[in-house]
Each structure stands twice: as structure tokens, then as C-alpha cells.
Design a protein around this motif. Structure first.
Motif, mmCIF file in Angstrom:
data_model
loop_
_atom_site.group_PDB
_atom_site.id
_atom_site.type_symbol
_atom_site.label_atom_id
_atom_site.label_comp_id
_atom_site.label_asym_id
_atom_site.label_seq_id
_atom_site.Cartn_x
_atom_site.Cartn_y
_atom_site.Cartn_z
ATOM 1 N N GLY A 95 0.820 -1.209 0.000
ATOM 2 C CA GLY A 95 0.000 0.000 0.000
ATOM 3 C C GLY A 95 0.849 1.252 0.000
ATOM 4 O O GLY A 95 2.077 1.213 0.148
ATOM 5 N N ARG A 96 0.215 2.400 -0.137
ATOM 6 C CA ARG A 96 0.951 3.662 -0.248
ATOM 7 C C ARG A 96 1.616 4.079 1.058
ATOM 8 O O ARG A 96 2.566 4.849 1.058
ATOM 9 C CB ARG A 96 0.021 4.759 -0.785
ATOM 10 N N THR A 97 1.123 3.587 2.177
ATOM 11 C CA THR A 97 1.823 3.791 3.444
ATOM 12 C C THR A 97 2.787 2.653 3.710
ATOM 13 O O THR A 97 3.921 2.859 4.153
ATOM 14 C CB THR A 97 0.822 3.907 4.610
ATOM 15 N N GLY A 98 2.359 1.434 3.421
ATOM 16 C CA GLY A 98 3.189 0.262 3.676
ATOM 17 C C GLY A 98 4.511 0.285 2.936
ATOM 18 O O GLY A 98 5.543 -0.156 3.461
ATOM 19 N N LYS A 99 4.522 0.813 1.714
ATOM 20 C CA LYS A 99 5.771 0.892 0.949
ATOM 21 C C LYS A 99 6.790 1.774 1.659
ATOM 22 O O LYS A 99 7.996 1.501 1.626
ATOM 23 C CB LYS A 99 5.486 1.415 -0.455
ATOM 24 N N GLU A 259 2.068 11.031 -1.148
ATOM 25 C CA GLU A 259 3.265 11.523 -1.813
ATOM 26 C C GLU A 259 3.992 10.338 -2.413
ATOM 27 O O GLU A 259 4.128 9.291 -1.779
ATOM 28 C CB GLU A 259 4.185 12.240 -0.820
ATOM 29 N N GLU A 260 4.471 10.499 -3.618
ATOM 30 C CA GLU A 260 5.163 9.412 -4.295
ATOM 31 C C GLU A 260 6.550 9.867 -4.750
ATOM 32 O O GLU A 260 6.795 11.049 -4.971
ATOM 33 C CB GLU A 260 4.353 8.946 -5.517
ATOM 34 N N GLY A 261 7.445 8.905 -4.898
ATOM 35 C CA GLY A 261 8.769 9.179 -5.425
ATOM 36 C C GLY A 261 9.575 10.132 -4.576
ATOM 37 O O GLY A 261 9.567 10.078 -3.351
ATOM 38 N N LYS A 262 10.258 11.073 -5.235
ATOM 39 C CA LYS A 262 11.140 11.999 -4.553
ATOM 40 C C LYS A 262 10.379 12.982 -3.674
ATOM 41 O O LYS A 262 10.938 13.582 -2.768
ATOM 42 C CB LYS A 262 11.986 12.761 -5.569
ATOM 43 N N ALA A 264 8.101 12.250 -1.637
ATOM 44 C CA ALA A 264 7.735 11.614 -0.376
ATOM 45 C C ALA A 264 8.826 11.861 0.659
ATOM 46 O O ALA A 264 9.914 11.297 0.575
ATOM 47 C CB ALA A 264 7.520 10.121 -0.579
ATOM 48 N N GLN A 265 8.544 12.694 1.622
ATOM 49 C CA GLN A 265 9.496 13.014 2.662
ATOM 50 C C GLN A 265 8.848 12.857 4.029
ATOM 51 O O GLN A 265 7.673 13.169 4.200
ATOM 52 C CB GLN A 265 10.023 14.441 2.507
ATOM 53 N N THR A 266 9.624 12.353 4.958
ATOM 54 C CA THR A 266 9.123 12.205 6.322
ATOM 55 C C THR A 266 9.181 13.553 7.023
ATOM 56 O O THR A 266 10.254 14.116 7.209
ATOM 57 C CB THR A 266 9.961 11.175 7.105
ATOM 58 N N LYS A 267 8.020 14.069 7.387
ATOM 59 C CA LYS A 267 7.935 15.348 8.076
ATOM 60 C C LYS A 267 7.709 15.105 9.562
ATOM 61 O O LYS A 267 7.369 14.006 9.985
ATOM 62 C CB LYS A 267 6.783 16.176 7.488
ATOM 63 N N SER A 268 7.896 16.141 10.348
ATOM 64 C CA SER A 268 7.669 16.010 11.778
ATOM 65 C C SER A 268 6.207 15.682 12.050
ATOM 66 O O SER A 268 5.307 16.134 11.347
ATOM 67 C CB SER A 268 8.061 17.304 12.497
ATOM 68 N N VAL A 269 5.987 14.885 13.080
ATOM 69 C CA VAL A 269 4.640 14.430 13.419
ATOM 70 C C VAL A 269 4.244 14.961 14.785
ATOM 71 O O VAL A 269 5.029 14.911 15.738
ATOM 72 C CB VAL A 269 4.585 12.881 13.413
ATOM 73 N N ARG A 270 3.029 15.463 14.870
ATOM 74 C CA ARG A 270 2.467 15.876 16.152
ATOM 75 C C ARG A 270 1.605 14.746 16.695
ATOM 76 O O ARG A 270 0.819 14.154 15.978
ATOM 77 C CB ARG A 270 1.588 17.124 15.997
ATOM 78 N N THR A 271 1.772 14.434 17.966
ATOM 79 C CA THR A 271 0.909 13.445 18.612
ATOM 80 C C THR A 271 -0.148 14.192 19.419
ATOM 81 O O THR A 271 0.162 15.096 20.185
ATOM 82 C CB THR A 271 1.723 12.523 19.525
ATOM 83 N N LEU A 272 -1.405 13.802 19.218
ATOM 84 C CA LEU A 272 -2.539 14.511 19.812
ATOM 85 C C LEU A 272 -3.279 13.656 20.835
ATOM 86 O O LEU A 272 -4.459 13.889 21.101
ATOM 87 C CB LEU A 272 -3.505 14.964 18.709
ATOM 88 N N GLY A 273 -2.566 12.699 21.404
ATOM 89 C CA GLY A 273 -3.192 11.847 22.402
ATOM 90 C C GLY A 273 -4.166 10.867 21.785
ATOM 91 O O GLY A 273 -4.376 10.821 20.575
ATOM 92 N N SER A 274 -4.788 10.080 22.622
ATOM 93 C CA SER A 274 -5.739 9.084 22.150
ATOM 94 C C SER A 274 -6.996 9.718 21.561
ATOM 95 O O SER A 274 -7.544 9.246 20.569
ATOM 96 C CB SER A 274 -6.122 8.143 23.301
ATOM 97 N N VAL A 285 -1.699 14.456 7.258
ATOM 98 C CA VAL A 285 -0.429 13.789 7.577
ATOM 99 C C VAL A 285 -0.003 13.005 6.348
ATOM 100 O O VAL A 285 -0.820 12.337 5.709
ATOM 101 C CB VAL A 285 -0.566 12.875 8.815
ATOM 102 N N SER A 286 1.252 13.116 5.959
ATOM 103 C CA SER A 286 1.740 12.413 4.775
ATOM 104 C C SER A 286 1.924 10.927 5.075
ATOM 105 O O SER A 286 2.172 10.529 6.212
ATOM 106 C CB SER A 286 3.064 13.020 4.301
ATOM 107 N N THR A 287 1.793 10.129 4.025
ATOM 108 C CA THR A 287 1.966 8.686 4.204
ATOM 109 C C THR A 287 3.386 8.357 4.667
ATOM 110 O O THR A 287 3.589 7.443 5.464
ATOM 111 C CB THR A 287 1.666 7.943 2.890
ATOM 112 N N ALA A 288 4.368 9.119 4.169
ATOM 113 C CA ALA A 288 5.746 8.885 4.591
ATOM 114 C C ALA A 288 5.923 9.200 6.070
ATOM 115 O O ALA A 288 6.656 8.503 6.784
ATOM 116 C CB ALA A 288 6.708 9.737 3.756
ATOM 117 N N SER A 289 5.238 10.240 6.552
ATOM 118 C CA SER A 289 5.342 10.613 7.969
ATOM 119 C C SER A 289 4.709 9.558 8.856
ATOM 120 O O SER A 289 5.242 9.211 9.914
ATOM 121 C CB SER A 289 4.681 11.972 8.209
#
Length: 312
Positions: A95-99, A259-262, A264-274, A285-289
Motif C-alpha cells: 500500500g501507499r503507506t506500507g511501501k 506523496e510518491e517518489g522523490k 515523499a518526505q518524512t515530516k515532523s509528526v504531532r501526537t494529539l493523544g488518544s 499527515v503524509s503517508t511517509a510521515s
């Protein structure tokens, strides 16, 4: 805006034996798992053991001694530095996140075995073992684990989702009821049999207690489109995983940005609790993140036995 579900993951062939349910066991609390979760880091020597699975015997490897991760302390934060190679079971790897999950863990020197519908859907790579099958089949899951007998399984990462005829939120649902819940139940059962109790699952904002913090327009959209079927299935996982003995984490992603190919970049992630405190219509939120966060949580043992909403 937080519209739409995470409906990008791989289609999976449907099997007639999809009847498993989570076993009724003691309900677990939502206590936070400490950073240094010792069961995740192992070192040689290896001993061979045989575990009985009903009428079949499963040969597996386990490593009795352990190597704990190194932690580098800086002036403002603690940085995790893994000193051991880990081995993962992946579902949804095409999948697009799994890859992105695959790329993340392989780039860090770890290994994985992926259960996929067809091996043609993902390129072979060093450190990645591909096994064709369905997560609705316990036999297929067991075969995936047995495909790498010399490697001790550290954790499972699941990025599956329900399948529709197209990406349109109004497209007809193709996956059967409980596709996600039964797949997860099967994985948990087999993991417990091989003494691996760590599982990280990609979920979606709006599940469980995060529904109350979801913007009104998002609630309407998810309730009146066929995304509701995926939401209901994720809800089943959310309820039933708590009845297992797994050290689980549910990562509830807000609206996915593909985001695909180049690009696709991992960006900072905010955690918002449960519950997703502070969610807004503009959150994405990007799939790479998400993939990077799933991997980090699995490696570091974070958010054990709890759910967490994430956004960029």
C-alpha cells in the motif's frame, strides 16, 4: 481538512476460512510503555525450539540473551539509537503507506517478511522476504513467519485497510465485514504462539474516543459515505485488541496526504493523544510521515497498549 479514510492499502484475496475472532482474555489498561521495552531487542546465541500449534508443529528460533538499545542524552531531548537489528512481519506492505514502512526499516538495516496478495506488487529488495497469501488465513500468516526461520520476529506492523472499487468515498465496498478485525485477530493469535507480543497497527482519526474531537464536517462525511465501513472495521480492532495479551499500539492518522517518489518526505509528526485533542479541518499527515512514526513506535516500544492520533 480531516475528510476521508485511509483507504489506500493493498487489496487482499478473500479466503473462506475467515472466521477467527479475538479470544476473550483479561482486558488491558492503557498504561504507557516505557522507552526501553526489553522484549524488542535480542542478541545471539540462538536456540531452536518447537511450538505446538494444534495438530501442527512450528519450528522457530528464539534468542535467550538480550541487548538493550543505547540512548543518547542531549540538552533538550533523549535520542534513541538502536544497537540491534530487528525483524518485522508486515501486512499491507504494497500500500501507499506500507511501501514507506518497508523503505524506512530497510534503510535502517532491519529485515522484514511481508505477506502480500501477489509478489509482483512490490519490488524485491535485500532484507525483504515476500510471501504470497491472505491475512484472513492463519496458515498463510504462519507460512510467512516460517519463511525466515533463522530470524527471530521482533514485531508486526499492519497498514491494511478495507478495499473499495475505486478511491472514491462513494465506491462500493469490496472487502467483507470484519476484514480488518479478523486479519488482526489472526495475526495476534499466531504472534502469541511464537512468543512475539509487539504489534503496531495503522488506524484512522475518528475511531474510539477520537470521534468526539473530530470536526463536525468530517463526522458527516465519514458517516454518509462508504468510508463508514472502514471506520466500523477499525472500530472493531480498537475494541478487540484490548482483549488480547499483545503489546499493541494503534496509530490514528488524520486525513492522509499521498506523496510518491522523490516528493515523499518524512515530516515532523504531532501526537494529539488518544482522543485527538486539537484536531482541526486543516490537519493532514503524509503517508511517509505515518510510516516513519509506525516504524519509530515499533522499534522504540512507545505508546504500548494505547492509541495515538498523529498529524503533521
Amino acid at each position: 481538512m480531516i475528510l476521508g479514510g485511509n483507504y489506500e492499502e493493498e487489496p487482499v484475496s478473500i479466503r473462506s476460512d475467515a472466521t477467527s475472532k479475538f479470544g476473550m482474555q483479561n482486558e488491558l489498561t492503557n498504561d504507557l510503555q516505557p522507552l526501553n521495552s526489553p522484549q524488542l531487542w535480542w542478541s545471539a546465541p540462538r536456540d531452536r525450539s518447537t511450538l505446538q500449534m494444534g495438530h501442527k508443529a512450528l519450528s522457530c528460533w528464539y534468542r535467550p540473551s538480550r541487548t538493550y538499545p543505547k540512548v543518547k542524552q542531549t540538552s533538550t531531548q533523549t535520542t534513541f539509537i538502536s544497537s540491534a537489528i530487528m525483524h518485522f512481519l508486515l501486512l499491507g506492505a504494497t500500500g501507499r503507506t506500507g511501501k514507506h514502512v518497508v523503505s524506512e526499516l530497510l534503510s535502517q538495516g532491519h529485515t522484514a517478511v511481508a505477506l502480500v496478495r501477489t509478489s509482483a506488487s512490490i519490488d524485491p529488495r535485500p532484507g525483504l522476504t515476500l510471501v504470497t497469501g491472505s491475512p484472513l488465513s492463519k496458515t498463510d500468516i504462519r507460512s510467512a513467519i516460517l519463511a525466515t526461520p533463522s530470524l527471530s520476529l521482533s514485531a508486526a506492523i499492519i497498514t491494511l485497510n478495507t478495499v473499495r472499487e475505486s478511491d472514491s468515498p462513494f465506491a462500493a465496498q469490496l472487502s467483507p465485514p470484519r476484514f480488518l478485525a479478523d486479519s488482526c485477530a489472526n495475526v495476534c493469535e499466531i504472534l502469541e504462539q511464537v512468543a512475539c507480543h509487539r504489534i503496531v497497527i495503522m488506524s484512522t482519526a475518528g475511531v474510539g474516543d477520537s470521534w468526539g474531537k473530530l470536526p463536525l464536517l468530517s463526522k458527516v462525511f465519514m458517516s454518509w459515505t462508504n468510508i463508514k465501513y472502514a471506520l466500523d472495521d477499525h472500530e472493531l480492532i480498537d475494541n478487540e485488541i484490548r482483549l488480547t495479551e499483545m503489546k499493541w499500539t494503534l496509530v490514528r492518522a488524520v486525513r492522509l496526504q499521498f506523496e510518491e517518489g522523490k516528493s515523499a518526505q518524512t515530516k515532523s509528526v504531532r501526537t494529539l493523544g488518544s482522543s485527538g485533542d486539537g484536531m482541526s479541518m486543516s490537519d493532514t499527515v503524509s503517508t511517509a510521515s505515518v510510516a516513519g512514526f509506525l516504524f519509530k513506535v515499533a522499534v522504540e516500544g512507545l505508546f504500548s497498549k494505547t492509541a495515538v492520533v498523529v498529524a503533521n
